[in-house]
Every structure is written in structure tokens, then in C-alpha cells.
Design a protein around this motif. Structure first.
Motif, PDB file in Angstrom:
ATOM      1  N   PRO A 193       0.679  -1.238  -0.028  1.00  0.00           N
ATOM      2  CA  PRO A 193      -0.091   0.095  -0.068  1.00  0.00           C
ATOM      3  C   PRO A 193       0.771   1.303  -0.166  1.00  0.00           C
ATOM      4  O   PRO A 193       0.709   2.330  -0.760  1.00  0.00           O
ATOM      5  CB  PRO A 193      -0.726  -0.167   1.274  1.00  0.00           C
ATOM      6  CG  PRO A 193      -0.762  -1.612   1.543  1.00  0.00           C
ATOM      7  CD  PRO A 193       0.480  -2.134   1.079  1.00  0.00           C
ATOM      8  N   GLU A 194       1.926   1.128   0.561  1.00  0.00           N
ATOM      9  CA  GLU A 194       2.816   2.485   0.769  1.00  0.00           C
ATOM     10  C   GLU A 194       3.344   2.789  -0.638  1.00  0.00           C
ATOM     11  O   GLU A 194       3.432   3.810  -1.068  1.00  0.00           O
ATOM     12  CB  GLU A 194       4.114   2.141   1.934  1.00  0.00           C
ATOM     13  CG  GLU A 194       3.621   2.726   3.024  1.00  0.00           C
ATOM     14  CD  GLU A 194       4.313   2.631   4.087  1.00  0.00           C
ATOM     15  OE1 GLU A 194       5.728   2.601   3.972  1.00  0.00           O
ATOM     16  OE2 GLU A 194       4.058   2.339   5.508  1.00  0.00           O
ATOM     17  N   GLU A 195       3.777   1.652  -1.279  1.00  0.00           N
ATOM     18  CA  GLU A 195       4.419   1.942  -2.400  1.00  0.00           C
ATOM     19  C   GLU A 195       3.420   2.434  -3.565  1.00  0.00           C
ATOM     20  O   GLU A 195       3.758   3.256  -4.198  1.00  0.00           O
ATOM     21  CB  GLU A 195       5.048   0.582  -2.951  1.00  0.00           C
ATOM     22  CG  GLU A 195       6.467   0.378  -2.495  1.00  0.00           C
ATOM     23  CD  GLU A 195       6.885  -0.989  -3.167  1.00  0.00           C
ATOM     24  OE1 GLU A 195       6.273  -1.647  -4.307  1.00  0.00           O
ATOM     25  OE2 GLU A 195       7.985  -1.590  -2.413  1.00  0.00           O
ATOM     26  N   ARG A 196       2.281   1.956  -3.339  1.00  0.00           N
ATOM     27  CA  ARG A 196       1.091   2.376  -4.156  1.00  0.00           C
ATOM     28  C   ARG A 196       0.860   3.562  -3.949  1.00  0.00           C
ATOM     29  O   ARG A 196       0.697   4.457  -4.968  1.00  0.00           O
ATOM     30  CB  ARG A 196       0.106   1.288  -4.131  1.00  0.00           C
ATOM     31  CG  ARG A 196      -0.266   0.724  -5.272  1.00  0.00           C
ATOM     32  CD  ARG A 196      -1.678  -0.159  -5.284  1.00  0.00           C
ATOM     33  NE  ARG A 196      -2.158  -0.775  -4.027  1.00  0.00           N
ATOM     34  CZ  ARG A 196      -2.125  -1.759  -3.491  1.00  0.00           C
ATOM     35  NH1 ARG A 196      -1.235  -2.554  -4.152  1.00  0.00           N
ATOM     36  NH2 ARG A 196      -2.681  -2.018  -2.301  1.00  0.00           N
ATOM     37  N   ARG A 197       0.656   4.188  -2.681  1.00  0.00           N
ATOM     38  CA  ARG A 197       0.290   5.565  -2.471  1.00  0.00           C
ATOM     39  C   ARG A 197       1.389   6.240  -3.056  1.00  0.00           C
ATOM     40  O   ARG A 197       1.176   7.448  -3.526  1.00  0.00           O
ATOM     41  CB  ARG A 197       0.200   5.502  -0.824  1.00  0.00           C
ATOM     42  CG  ARG A 197      -1.236   5.559  -0.352  1.00  0.00           C
ATOM     43  CD  ARG A 197      -1.281   6.454   0.948  1.00  0.00           C
ATOM     44  NE  ARG A 197      -0.687   5.695   1.840  1.00  0.00           N
ATOM     45  CZ  ARG A 197      -1.012   4.607   2.632  1.00  0.00           C
ATOM     46  NH1 ARG A 197      -2.231   4.182   2.434  1.00  0.00           N
ATOM     47  NH2 ARG A 197      -0.380   4.048   3.487  1.00  0.00           N
ATOM     48  N   GLY A 198       2.632   6.169  -2.717  1.00  0.00           N
ATOM     49  CA  GLY A 198       3.791   6.825  -3.305  1.00  0.00           C
ATOM     50  C   GLY A 198       3.732   6.987  -4.650  1.00  0.00           C
ATOM     51  O   GLY A 198       3.902   8.184  -5.247  1.00  0.00           O
ATOM     52  N   PHE A 199       3.551   5.970  -5.550  1.00  0.00           N
ATOM     53  CA  PHE A 199       3.477   5.966  -7.112  1.00  0.00           C
ATOM     54  C   PHE A 199       2.166   6.937  -7.341  1.00  0.00           C
ATOM     55  O   PHE A 199       2.219   7.706  -8.234  1.00  0.00           O
ATOM     56  CB  PHE A 199       2.917   4.385  -7.590  1.00  0.00           C
ATOM     57  CG  PHE A 199       2.874   4.558  -9.039  1.00  0.00           C
ATOM     58  CD1 PHE A 199       3.933   4.647  -9.700  1.00  0.00           C
ATOM     59  CD2 PHE A 199       1.759   3.978  -9.278  1.00  0.00           C
ATOM     60  CE1 PHE A 199       3.794   4.586 -11.137  1.00  0.00           C
ATOM     61  CE2 PHE A 199       1.554   4.036 -10.714  1.00  0.00           C
ATOM     62  CZ  PHE A 199       2.507   4.403 -11.438  1.00  0.00           C
ATOM     63  N   SER A 259      -0.275  11.575  -9.717  1.00  0.00           N
ATOM     64  CA  SER A 259      -1.447  12.544  -9.663  1.00  0.00           C
ATOM     65  C   SER A 259      -0.662  13.967  -9.639  1.00  0.00           C
ATOM     66  O   SER A 259      -1.251  14.925 -10.175  1.00  0.00           O
ATOM     67  CB  SER A 259      -2.351  12.335  -8.197  1.00  0.00           C
ATOM     68  OG  SER A 259      -1.437  12.334  -6.954  1.00  0.00           O
ATOM     69  N   GLY A 260       0.553  13.809  -8.849  1.00  0.00           N
ATOM     70  CA  GLY A 260       1.067  15.362  -8.897  1.00  0.00           C
ATOM     71  C   GLY A 260       1.592  15.519 -10.252  1.00  0.00           C
ATOM     72  O   GLY A 260       1.522  16.733 -10.645  1.00  0.00           O
ATOM     73  N   LEU A 261       2.340  14.806 -10.880  1.00  0.00           N
ATOM     74  CA  LEU A 261       2.550  14.629 -12.327  1.00  0.00           C
ATOM     75  C   LEU A 261       1.310  15.345 -13.336  1.00  0.00           C
ATOM     76  O   LEU A 261       1.433  16.231 -14.016  1.00  0.00           O
ATOM     77  CB  LEU A 261       3.020  13.445 -13.166  1.00  0.00           C
ATOM     78  CG  LEU A 261       3.854  13.607 -14.328  1.00  0.00           C
ATOM     79  CD1 LEU A 261       4.916  14.516 -14.270  1.00  0.00           C
ATOM     80  CD2 LEU A 261       4.141  12.207 -15.000  1.00  0.00           C
ATOM     81  N   ALA A 262       0.006  14.612 -13.041  1.00  0.00           N
ATOM     82  CA  ALA A 262      -1.142  15.014 -13.845  1.00  0.00           C
ATOM     83  C   ALA A 262      -1.396  16.353 -13.482  1.00  0.00           C
ATOM     84  O   ALA A 262      -1.717  17.065 -14.416  1.00  0.00           O
ATOM     85  CB  ALA A 262      -2.052  13.814 -13.611  1.00  0.00           C
TER      86      ALA A 262
END
Lengths: 347, 198
Positions: free
Chosen positions: B16-22, B27-30
Motif C-alpha cells: 500500500p505504501e508503495e502504491r500510495r507513493g506511486f 497525480s502530482g505529475l498529472a
């Protein structure tokens, strides 16, 4: 990169952590709800207005001989002029609506009560400035609505006892509409009112920062819940801003600002109405004689201005603790009724 | 969530942490792309709006009837913008080669030149630029830069000389006061401008 950031750090010693500390105040949890964006919305629209307004001023010529033609040039000939003018017009409409909705939200949640009375008064001044800037704005096009709107507005001002004639003279730069009137409206619209609004907004936001945002919640525990301004609330505002740009662009494209007939000082149009946000006042003026209508409207605005103190007195000396809610509902219904009435009839 | 991760045989915490980071990065990039794209496009629209929409409109104006225009004489023509144009008849023929229409604006820095009959040259008082009767620079900074006075298109129709000039009006009142009838003066042009009441 390291060299550049060090060079900047040496001159502006602000690191990300300190910047976050400066800007990051805890935001009450209820602000996660979208309708609490209504305070940021007019501020964002105000920025759009400043930007598009500066763009329009590049081509606008404030004189009766050139105003209409210059607006027609912006609309029909300048590249994307129609878009920027339509954005300006729609953002103005949205700004008035957002300010009114924001004020209603503040009113019905009682957010104006102690210690925030002064900020309510600053907000009232911002509302008056917003309406005035809207009025001076559509007066600049020099179409029939502009000319007769300005003339009627000046005559309304004249009916104020004692100072009326002086105010009319100051508004029109003479006893009637003349060559020097439009520059006056332009300076009011594009310089004086925006500067006044920027100062008022600064005070408004500073007071919010000093007093904090009103906390809502059923329990004390709920009231104390907060989240970070940065980045959470900022993201909300950014999303709101982008959504607004999309909506405004769509409206500007589908329903662009058009040109009405050129002002004719000798012929009042058969049907003439101001912008929608003045429908209340316009209907009020038809219901009562000039001076009575003007004085009563002035009195209503005065009561609204001092409402936090009036409400405080009602709550202190009577048992009607929530009288403001019922008075507010009556007021809103009256505004809606008068607006719909004016909108649905020709005269 | 943890249960599902366990079932999938992954480490219970890292997923979950990796997924959240990704997702956070995506979303930041978008959002950045959206912001730069959206406001960038808006800025581009504004920049295009500021650039003039089209070239200044031009039109043909009456200059003179050829039989009234003496060989060797010049007309100080005033364009609607107020700009002066020296129109000269150089030959007895009735072809365009016998006429010239030279701008009175010095190509060096935009000052106004005037004809010096004694020296047979156009002279610019700003930086001592000089031009011959054909508009070619013969002295001063314009000569060093190989410049010449710009010319305006002329045409002849049925014994009448016309000139094509920008129609933008800048000095109409001054022009109205100065425009009398006769060669070089378009009566229609005269009517287009309001005269100042004295």
C-alpha cells in the motif's frame, strides 16, 4: 542546481520548511466540503478579472466616439478578443454570484459573530465594491444598456437628499452624460475600485489568518479536527480554479459576450434592464417613488453592514437566539422574488 | 487491504505504501501537466491577442490630375495618419516611371526629412542624414547603413494619379485644417474628417 539554490538561499534565506511553517495554518475539517470554497472562488475570479481586464484595456478607448468601436474591435477583430471579453463578462457574473453565495454561507452559519464582526463589515464593503465594479464595467461598452444604465444610475444617486446632485455631478463629470463621463467610469472600473478591493481583500484575509477560520462540528472533538493548508486545501483551491477556467471557457465559447446596439442618447430602448444582479434594485425602484426607494435601500444596506451588532443585541436581549436564520430566509426569499419578478416581465 | 496483500503473497506493509507513493507521484505529475497546459494555453491566447490582428488597412487615394501636375514639381501629400509623402513628377511621360512617392520619414530613427532646394536633397535634421531626389541616402548614418526613403505604390487611371496609403487616422483635425482643394488633396478625404469649428 545546488549552486543556484545556494545562491538563492544566501539572498533569500527561506527554506521549504520555513515557508511551509509561514503559510501552513491548520484548516478546520469542515473545509473539506466543497461549498466552503466559496470564499476562495471570488478571490480566484478576481484574479481572472484583473488579468482579462488588463488585456481588454490594451485596446479599449474610453470616449463616447471610440468606446463602442474599440469594444467591437476587441470582439470581432483582435485575435481571441471575443474569448477574453467573454471570459471577463462571465467571470464578473460568477464573481457576483460567488460573493453573494459566500456571504449567505457566512450569514447562515453565523460566522460573522464575535470576534468576526469587523471582517463581516469588510466583506460587506467588498460586496458593494463588486456590485459597483460590475455597474461601471457594463457602462464602458457604450451600448444602449451602458448609456441608459449610467444615466439611470446617476439619476438614482441624484435622488438622495442633500448630497444627491453633488454625487450625480461627480459620477458623470457634469450635469448630464458627456465626453468626460466614460473616462471617469473607466478609471473607477480599472484603477480605483480594483485597488480598493485588493486592500480590502488583504484586510479580509489577514483577519481570517488572525482569527482563524470558524470551527464547526456537532462535538468539541469534531471541532478540533484539522488538516493541512498545504498541500491539501491548496489542492482543493487549484482544482476549483481549473474547473472554473473550464466552465468559464465553455460559457465564453457557447454564449459569448455580444454587442448590443450603439448608445443613442436620444432614444431610450423600449425594454431596458440592467444586469441580473441589479434586478432587485430595479424592481424596488419601480415599487416605490425615487427618494423612498433610494433611502430604503440605503437603510437595508446599512442594517446589513451592522448586522453582527444588531444580531448580537437580539441574542442578548431576547430569547430568539436564531432569529437571524429566519430573517435571513425572509431576506433571501425577497431577493429571489424581486429578481424573478423583474426577470419575467418587460416593464 | 492487508488481508488481500497477504493473500497475494506480498509483504503486508510495503504494498500500500508503495502504491500510495506511486499514485501520489502520478497525480502530482498529472496536476502539473494540467496546470502548465491549461494556464500555458491561456497565456498563449493572451499573447496572440496582444499581437496585432492584421496589417494596417490601406486604400487608394486621389493625388492629382496629370495635366495639372507639372514636370519637376512636388506635392507634399498628407496621408490620413498625418504622415507626409513627397510625390514628385520627374518626367513628361504619363507612366509610373515618371513619378515617385517618397516617405518623409527618415529610415534611420524615424525623424521627418524636408527638401532642400539649394542642395537638391532631402535632409534629416536629427542626425544629418541626406537623400537624393530618388530617396537614396547620400550622407549621414542612413548612407552608412545603405538605407533609402521608403516609397509608396502609385497608379494612374484615366489621367489621374492615385496613391496607396494606410487609412489609419491619427491626425485628422490637423489634416482637416491643412487640406485645401487642388492637386494632392482628395476632396473625399477632406469630407471624411470633421473640421474644427472656430
Amino acid at each position: 542546481m545546488g549552486v543556484v539554490s545556494r545562491w538563492i538561499q544566501d539572498r533569500i534565506p527561506l527554506d521549504a520548511g520555513r515557508l511551509r511553517e509561514l503559510t501552513n495554518e491548520p484548516v478546520p475539517n469542515h473545509l473539506k466540503r466543497w461549498w466552503f470554497c466559496l470564499g476562495g472562488t471570488p478571490a480566484y475570479l478576481f484574479v481572472i478579472q484583473i488579468f482579462t481586464g488588463i488585456m481588454l484595456a490594451f485596446y479599449y478607448q474610453p470616449s463616447p466616439r471610440t468606446a463602442y468601436e474599440s469594444v467591437a474591435y476587441i470582439t470581432d477583430e483582435a485575435a481571441f478578443g471575443w474569448y477574453l471579453r467573454s471570459m471577463h463578462k462571465w467571470a464578473a457574473t460568477f464573481m457576483v454570484a460567488a460573493v453573494i453565495l459566500h456571504q449567505m454561507r457566512v450569514y447562515f452559519t453565523g460566522a460573522y459573530r464575535k470576534p468576526r464582526e469587523l471582517n463581516w463589515m469588510v466583506g460587506m464593503l467588498l460586496l458593494i465594491c463588486t456590485l459597483t465594479i460590475g455597474f461601471t464595467g457594463y457602462s464602458l461598452v457604450y451600448e444602449q444598456l451602458s448609456f441608459w444604465g449610467a444615466s439611470v444610475g446617476a439619476n438614482i444617486a441624484e435622488s438622495v437628499p442633500v448630497v444627491g446632485p453633488l454625487v450625480k455631478n461627480m459620477m458623470l463629470a457634469g450635469e448630464s452624460y458627456n465626453d468626460r463621463t466614460l473616462p471617469r467610469f473607466f478609471i473607477m472600473h480599472a484603477a480605483i475600485l480594483p485597488i480598493v478591493m485588493i486592500v480590502l481583500l488583504f484586510i479580509h484575509i489577514t483577519l481570517i489568518r488572525i482569527q482563524g477560520v470558524t470551527e464547526f462540528g456537532a462535538t468539541e472533538e469534531e471541532k478540533k479536527k484539522t488538516f493541512n493548508f498545504f498541500p491539501d486545501h491548496l489542492y482543493t483551491e487549484i482544482i476549483m480554479g481549473l474547473s472554473l477556467m473550464i466552465i468559464l471557457s465553455a460559457l465564453a465559447t457557447v454564449l459569448p459576450a455580444e454587442m448590443g446596439p450603439r448608445a443613442d442618447p436620444l432614444t431610450t430602448p423600449e425594454v431596458i434592464k440592467p444586469e441580473w444582479f441589479f434586478y432587485v434594485m430595479f424592481r424596488w425602484l419601480k415599487l416605490f417613488s425615487g427618494t423612498v426607494a433610494v433611502i430604503s435601500s440605503g437603510f437595508i444596506v446599512f442594517v446589513m453592514f451592522l448586522w453582527p451588532f444588531i444580531d448580537g443585541a437580539i441574542r442578548k436581549y431576547t430569547r430568539a437566539k436564531e432569529a437571524s436564520v429566519w430573517i435571513g430566509i425572509l431576506g433571501v426569499l425577497a431577493i429571489i422574488a424581486l429578481t424573478v419578478w423583474e426577470a419575467s416581465v418587460a416593464h | 487491504m492487508t488481508g488481500r496483500n497477504d493473500e497475494a503473497g506480498r509483504a503486508p506493509d510495503a504494498g500500500p505504501e508503495e502504491r500510495r507513493g506511486f499514485l501520489g507521484k502520478v497525480s502530482g505529475l498529472a496536476m502539473s501537466i494540467g496546470l502548465i497546459g491549461g494556464y500555458g494555453a491561456f497565456g498563449a491566447v493572451a499573447a496572440r491577442y496582444l499581437y496585432p490582428a492584421k496589417a494596417d488597412p490601406k486604400s487608394w487615394f486621389f493625388v492629382a490630375v496629370l495635366r495639372e501636375f507639372e514636370v519637376g514639381s512636388s506635392i507634399a501629400y498628407r496621408a490620413p495618419s498625418g504622415a507626409r509623402i513627397n510625390i514628385t513628377r520627374r518626367g513628361v511621360g504619363e507612366s509610373l516611371a515618371d513619378f515617385s512617392a517618397l516617405s518623409s520619414t527618415c529610415p534611420h530613427l524615424g525623424c521627418q526629412v524636408h527638401w532642400e532646394a539649394v542642395n537638391e536633397r532631402y535632409f534629416c535634421p536629427c542626425h544629418n542624414g541626406a537623400f537624393d531626389h530618388e530617396g537614396k541616402a547620400i550622407a549621414g548614418p542612413p548612407a552608412e547603413a545603405g538605407q533609402r526613403l521608403s516609397t509608396f505604390p502609385l497608379k494612374i487611371e484615366k489621367g489621374v494619379l492615385y496613391i496607396e496609403v494606410p487609412t489609419a487616422e491619427l491626425a485628422q483635425v490637423e489634416l482637416a485644417d491643412e487640406v485645401p482643394t487642388g492637386p494632392g488633396q482628395d476632396p473625399c478625404l477632406f469630407q471624411r474628417f470633421p473640421t474644427r469649428e472656430v
